[in-house]
Design a protein around this motif. Structure first.
Motif, PDB file in Angstrom:
ATOM      1  N   ALA A   1      57.635  60.472  62.699  1.00 14.23           N
ATOM      2  CA  ALA A   1      56.377  61.146  62.330  1.00 14.23           C
ATOM      3  C   ALA A   1      56.536  62.650  62.528  1.00 14.23           C
ATOM      4  CB  ALA A   1      55.233  60.624  63.200  1.00 14.23           C
ATOM      5  N   TRP A   2      56.090  63.410  61.543  1.00 19.35           N
ATOM      6  CA  TRP A   2      56.063  64.870  61.695  1.00 19.35           C
ATOM      7  C   TRP A   2      55.112  65.245  62.831  1.00 19.35           C
ATOM      8  CZ3 TRP A   2      59.849  66.993  59.268  1.00 19.35           C
ATOM      9  CH2 TRP A   2      60.209  66.634  57.973  1.00 19.35           C
ATOM     10  N   THR A   3      55.417  66.331  63.515  1.00 15.38           N
ATOM     11  CA  THR A   3      54.480  66.830  64.539  1.00 15.38           C
ATOM     12  C   THR A   3      53.480  67.802  63.933  1.00 15.38           C
ATOM     13  OG1 THR A   3      55.903  68.699  65.042  1.00 15.38           O
ATOM     14  CG2 THR A   3      56.249  66.678  66.345  1.00 15.38           C
TER      15      THR A   3
ATOM     16  N   THR B   1      58.991  71.759  45.059  1.00 12.53           N
ATOM     17  CA  THR B   1      57.819  71.745  45.933  1.00 12.53           C
ATOM     18  C   THR B   1      56.819  70.679  45.496  1.00 12.53           C
ATOM     19  OG1 THR B   1      56.075  73.103  46.932  1.00 12.53           O
ATOM     20  CG2 THR B   1      56.542  73.498  44.606  1.00 12.53           C
ATOM     21  N   LYS B   2      56.027  70.256  46.437  1.00 13.57           N
ATOM     22  CA  LYS B   2      54.849  69.438  46.125  1.00 13.57           C
ATOM     23  C   LYS B   2      53.595  70.283  46.269  1.00 13.57           C
ATOM     24  CE  LYS B   2      57.110  65.165  47.511  1.00 13.57           C
ATOM     25  NZ  LYS B   2      58.431  65.782  47.710  1.00 13.57           N
ATOM     26  N   ARG B   3      53.785  71.590  46.380  1.00 10.16           N
ATOM     27  CA  ARG B   3      52.660  72.485  46.649  1.00 10.16           C
ATOM     28  C   ARG B   3      52.634  73.673  45.674  1.00 10.16           C
ATOM     29  NH1 ARG B   3      54.508  69.933  51.387  1.00 10.16           N
ATOM     30  NH2 ARG B   3      52.815  69.345  52.794  1.00 10.16           N
ATOM     31  N   PRO B   4      52.528  73.374  44.353  1.00  8.55           N
ATOM     32  CA  PRO B   4      52.516  74.477  43.382  1.00  8.55           C
ATOM     33  C   PRO B   4      51.292  75.371  43.503  1.00  8.55           C
ATOM     34  CG  PRO B   4      52.014  72.394  42.310  1.00  8.55           C
ATOM     35  CD  PRO B   4      52.430  72.056  43.709  1.00  8.55           C
TER      36      PRO B   4
ATOM     37  N   ALA C   1      65.889  70.859  51.448  1.00  8.04           N
ATOM     38  CA  ALA C   1      65.844  69.409  51.225  1.00  8.04           C
ATOM     39  C   ALA C   1      65.032  68.713  52.313  1.00  8.04           C
ATOM     40  CB  ALA C   1      67.267  68.853  51.208  1.00  8.04           C
ATOM     41  N   LEU C   2      64.831  69.398  53.441  1.00 13.15           N
ATOM     42  CA  LEU C   2      64.164  68.763  54.582  1.00 13.15           C
ATOM     43  C   LEU C   2      62.788  69.363  54.868  1.00 13.15           C
ATOM     44  CD1 LEU C   2      67.258  68.478  56.962  1.00 13.15           C
ATOM     45  CD2 LEU C   2      66.334  66.761  55.398  1.00 13.15           C
ATOM     46  N   SER C   3      62.234  70.095  53.912  1.00 12.86           N
ATOM     47  CA  SER C   3      60.917  70.693  54.142  1.00 12.86           C
ATOM     48  C   SER C   3      60.350  71.097  52.779  1.00 12.86           C
ATOM     49  CB  SER C   3      61.046  71.891  55.089  1.00 12.86           C
ATOM     50  OG  SER C   3      59.762  72.401  55.379  1.00 12.86           O
ATOM     51  N   ASP C   4      59.381  71.985  52.773  1.00 18.26           N
ATOM     52  CA  ASP C   4      58.782  72.451  51.526  1.00 18.26           C
ATOM     53  C   ASP C   4      58.562  73.954  51.646  1.00 18.26           C
ATOM     54  OD1 ASP C   4      57.109  73.059  49.339  1.00 18.26           O
ATOM     55  OD2 ASP C   4      56.223  71.063  49.352  1.00 18.26           O
ATOM     56  N   LEU C   5      59.263  74.719  50.800  1.00 15.16           N
ATOM     57  CA  LEU C   5      59.223  76.186  50.893  1.00 15.16           C
ATOM     58  C   LEU C   5      57.805  76.738  50.755  1.00 15.16           C
ATOM     59  CD1 LEU C   5      60.605  78.976  50.967  1.00 15.16           C
ATOM     60  CD2 LEU C   5      61.113  78.704  48.537  1.00 15.16           C
TER      61      LEU C   5
ATOM     62  N   ALA D   1      52.053  60.506  47.403  1.00 16.71           N
ATOM     63  CA  ALA D   1      52.740  59.206  47.446  1.00 16.71           C
ATOM     64  C   ALA D   1      54.255  59.347  47.540  1.00 16.71           C
ATOM     65  CB  ALA D   1      52.363  58.391  46.206  1.00 16.71           C
ATOM     66  N   ALA D   2      54.799  60.415  46.991  1.00 17.87           N
ATOM     67  CA  ALA D   2      56.253  60.613  47.040  1.00 17.87           C
ATOM     68  C   ALA D   2      56.750  60.820  48.470  1.00 17.87           C
ATOM     69  CB  ALA D   2      56.651  61.810  46.174  1.00 17.87           C
ATOM     70  N   CYS D   3      55.851  61.137  49.377  1.00 18.23           N
ATOM     71  CA  CYS D   3      56.239  61.368  50.775  1.00 18.23           C
ATOM     72  C   CYS D   3      56.264  60.074  51.586  1.00 18.23           C
ATOM     73  CB  CYS D   3      55.278  62.346  51.443  1.00 18.23           C
ATOM     74  SG  CYS D   3      55.118  63.935  50.606  1.00 18.23           S
ATOM     75  N   ARG D   4      55.922  58.945  50.937  1.00 18.43           N
ATOM     76  CA  ARG D   4      55.732  57.682  51.649  1.00 18.43           C
ATOM     77  C   ARG D   4      56.958  57.287  52.470  1.00 18.43           C
ATOM     78  NH1 ARG D   4      53.576  53.406  47.474  1.00 18.43           N
ATOM     79  NH2 ARG D   4      55.660  53.766  46.648  1.00 18.43           N
ATOM     80  N   HIS D   5      58.155  57.455  51.895  1.00 18.70           N
ATOM     81  CA  HIS D   5      59.379  57.108  52.633  1.00 18.70           C
ATOM     82  C   HIS D   5      60.206  58.382  52.823  1.00 18.70           C
ATOM     83  CE1 HIS D   5      58.224  53.010  52.035  1.00 18.70           C
ATOM     84  NE2 HIS D   5      58.312  53.114  50.720  1.00 18.70           N
ATOM     85  N   CYS D   6      59.608  59.406  53.375  1.00 18.00           N
ATOM     86  CA  CYS D   6      60.255  60.729  53.451  1.00 18.00           C
ATOM     87  C   CYS D   6      61.535  60.671  54.297  1.00 18.00           C
ATOM     88  CB  CYS D   6      59.276  61.733  54.058  1.00 18.00           C
ATOM     89  SG  CYS D   6      60.024  63.342  54.328  1.00 18.00           S
ATOM     90  N   TYR D   7      62.686  60.924  53.659  1.00 21.73           N
ATOM     91  CA  TYR D   7      63.950  60.912  54.403  1.00 21.73           C
ATOM     92  C   TYR D   7      64.022  62.095  55.363  1.00 21.73           C
ATOM     93  CZ  TYR D   7      65.163  64.231  50.713  1.00 21.73           C
ATOM     94  OH  TYR D   7      65.148  65.306  49.860  1.00 21.73           O
ATOM     95  N   ALA D   8      63.357  63.214  55.005  1.00 24.89           N
ATOM     96  CA  ALA D   8      63.405  64.400  55.863  1.00 24.89           C
ATOM     97  C   ALA D   8      62.729  64.122  57.202  1.00 24.89           C
ATOM     98  CB  ALA D   8      62.724  65.573  55.158  1.00 24.89           C
ATOM     99  N   GLU D   9      61.625  63.400  57.152  1.00 23.32           N
ATOM    100  CA  GLU D   9      60.904  63.069  58.382  1.00 23.32           C
ATOM    101  C   GLU D   9      61.796  62.192  59.287  1.00 23.32           C
ATOM    102  OE1 GLU D   9      57.417  60.701  57.570  1.00 23.32           O
ATOM    103  OE2 GLU D   9      56.250  61.798  59.052  1.00 23.32           O
TER     104      GLU D   9
ATOM    105  N   GLY E   1      60.611  70.985  59.624  1.00 27.05           N
ATOM    106  CA  GLY E   1      59.234  70.519  59.757  1.00 27.05           C
ATOM    107  C   GLY E   1      58.525  70.473  58.422  1.00 27.05           C
ATOM    108  N   CYS E   2      57.533  69.606  58.330  1.00 24.81           N
ATOM    109  CA  CYS E   2      56.724  69.483  57.113  1.00 24.81           C
ATOM    110  C   CYS E   2      55.523  68.605  57.450  1.00 24.81           C
ATOM    111  CB  CYS E   2      57.558  68.861  55.978  1.00 24.81           C
ATOM    112  SG  CYS E   2      56.852  69.094  54.327  1.00 24.81           S
ATOM    113  N   THR E   3      54.692  68.315  56.464  1.00 24.24           N
ATOM    114  CA  THR E   3      53.652  67.290  56.582  1.00 24.24           C
ATOM    115  C   THR E   3      53.572  66.571  55.242  1.00 24.24           C
ATOM    116  OG1 THR E   3      51.959  68.929  56.001  1.00 24.24           O
ATOM    117  CG2 THR E   3      52.207  68.418  58.337  1.00 24.24           C
ATOM    118  N   ARG E   4      53.109  65.345  55.272  1.00 17.07           N
ATOM    119  CA  ARG E   4      53.053  64.558  54.037  1.00 17.07           C
ATOM    120  C   ARG E   4      51.993  65.089  53.079  1.00 17.07           C
ATOM    121  NH1 ARG E   4      54.450  58.292  55.274  1.00 17.07           N
ATOM    122  NH2 ARG E   4      56.288  58.685  56.544  1.00 17.07           N
ATOM    123  N   LYS E   5      52.292  64.970  51.790  1.00 18.47           N
ATOM    124  CA  LYS E   5      51.390  65.552  50.796  1.00 18.47           C
ATOM    125  C   LYS E   5      50.902  64.528  49.775  1.00 18.47           C
ATOM    126  CE  LYS E   5      49.503  69.262  48.994  1.00 18.47           C
ATOM    127  NZ  LYS E   5      48.397  69.919  49.710  1.00 18.47           N
TER     128      LYS E   5
END
Ligand code: SF4
Length: 311
Positions: free
Chosen positions: A61-63, A122-125, A89-93, A28-36, A22-26
């Protein structure tokens, strides 16, 4: 190199380890998220992705749910030979909704397997920096190590902090995110600091002397050690101008940072990657190539450098 425990292959990792789903978009890099997309493809009842993503009217779509998958947590402890492991690879720690205890448990596994090198991206420093800078973190992680591995009662402690076998990175797909994320990364205690400029959406200035060292044997202190970059993939991917890749290569050469060019994405210039073009990407002619092996060369060379830890 072959990735295991996941549906993904990264040329810069021997394995991927996905203890989170699971994750949520953060950004522009998440635009074509392969993990989603991958999570949604496994979202039927009884499969690992159930509840974390779904196929909606507009596609995957992420839930919004994100959780630790207990059966995956200790996987690296069973891998005997040293591996370079891409974490989550499929989320963000460092997702904002994760309890700190969950992050502690994942760090505990990394501390229990010093033979491996763990690559965290991460996209969440903003979450990562205070976590790593917290003087209480090593003690909490030691407690989590005992719970995971010390059934025999052997105490575990952290001998070195930050962990020497954990490389911390942020995604920097454009200058705005580089400006936002890299200063926080440089304030984060880490054995190796790296960025993934992938998808590379524009030219990046990595500020030699500030973010990058001013010379290969230049200033001590926190600087970027490794730049991984590549073009955008996915059905609506935008092309990557060869000059953007050349600029990163040349900035790394000046500073001594290791440079890894992963791939061109979906397109190369119709005139060839090596042809000089002063034109903007929207004025150039492009050939759609998908993931052809030849798409990994930059001016005729593979760039696959790795950094040495500087602790
Ligand atoms: S942070 Fe990573 S996993 Fe999460 S939505 Fe963005 S690209 Fe996907």
């Amino acid at each position: 190199m072959k990735a295991v425990d996941s549906r993904l292959e990264m040329e810069w990792a021997d394995a991927t380890w996905d203890p989170l789903a699971g994750c949520t978009r953060k950004s522009a890099a998440c635009r074509h998220c392969y993990a989603e997309a991958l999570t949604a493809a496994s979202s039927q009842s009884g499969l690992w992705g159930h509840g974390f993503a779904e196929i909606g009217p507009k596609g995957p779509a992420w839930t919004g749910q994100i959780a630790l998958l207990e059966d995956r947590l200790a996987l690296p402890l069973g891998w005997e030979n040293p591996r370079r492991i891409f974490v989550n690879a499929l989320s963000d720690l460092f997702h904002e909704s994760l309890p700190v205890e969950t992050i502690d448990r994942i760090f505990a596994v990394m501390a229990l397997a010093p033979r491996h090198t763990f690559l965290v991206l991460t996209k969440r420093p903003k979450t990562m920096q205070p976590y790593l800078a917290d003087p209480a973190a090593p003690g909490r992680i030691a407690g989590a190590m005992e719970a995971i591995a010390a059934k025999d009662g052997t105490p575990h402690k952290i001998d070195a902090w930050p962990l020497p076998n954990v490389w911390l990175g942020v995604t920097a797909e454009n200058q705005k995110e580089a400006d936002r994320r890299i200063p926080l990364l440089l304030e984060t205690p880490a054995a190796v600091r790296w960025i993934a400029a992938e998808p590379l959406l524009e030219s990046l200035d990595l500020k030699i002397g500030t973010w990058l060292r001013d010379a290969p044997d230049g200033s001590a202190g926190a600087k970027l050690d490794w730049i991984v970059a590549g073009g955008e993939t996915g059905p609506e991917a935008q092309p990557c101008h060869p000059d953007w890749a050349r600029s990163l290569r040349d900035q790394c050469a000046k500073s001594g940072a290791a440079f890894f060019w992963r791939q061109w994405g979906e397109h190369i210039p119709a005139a060839g990657v090596e042809a000089d073009s002063a034109q903007a990407t929207d004025k150039m002619s492009w050939e759609r190539i998908g993931a052809r092996p030849a798409s990994r060369f930059l001016d005729g060379l593979l760039h696959e450098a790795f950094p040495a830890p500087r602790l």
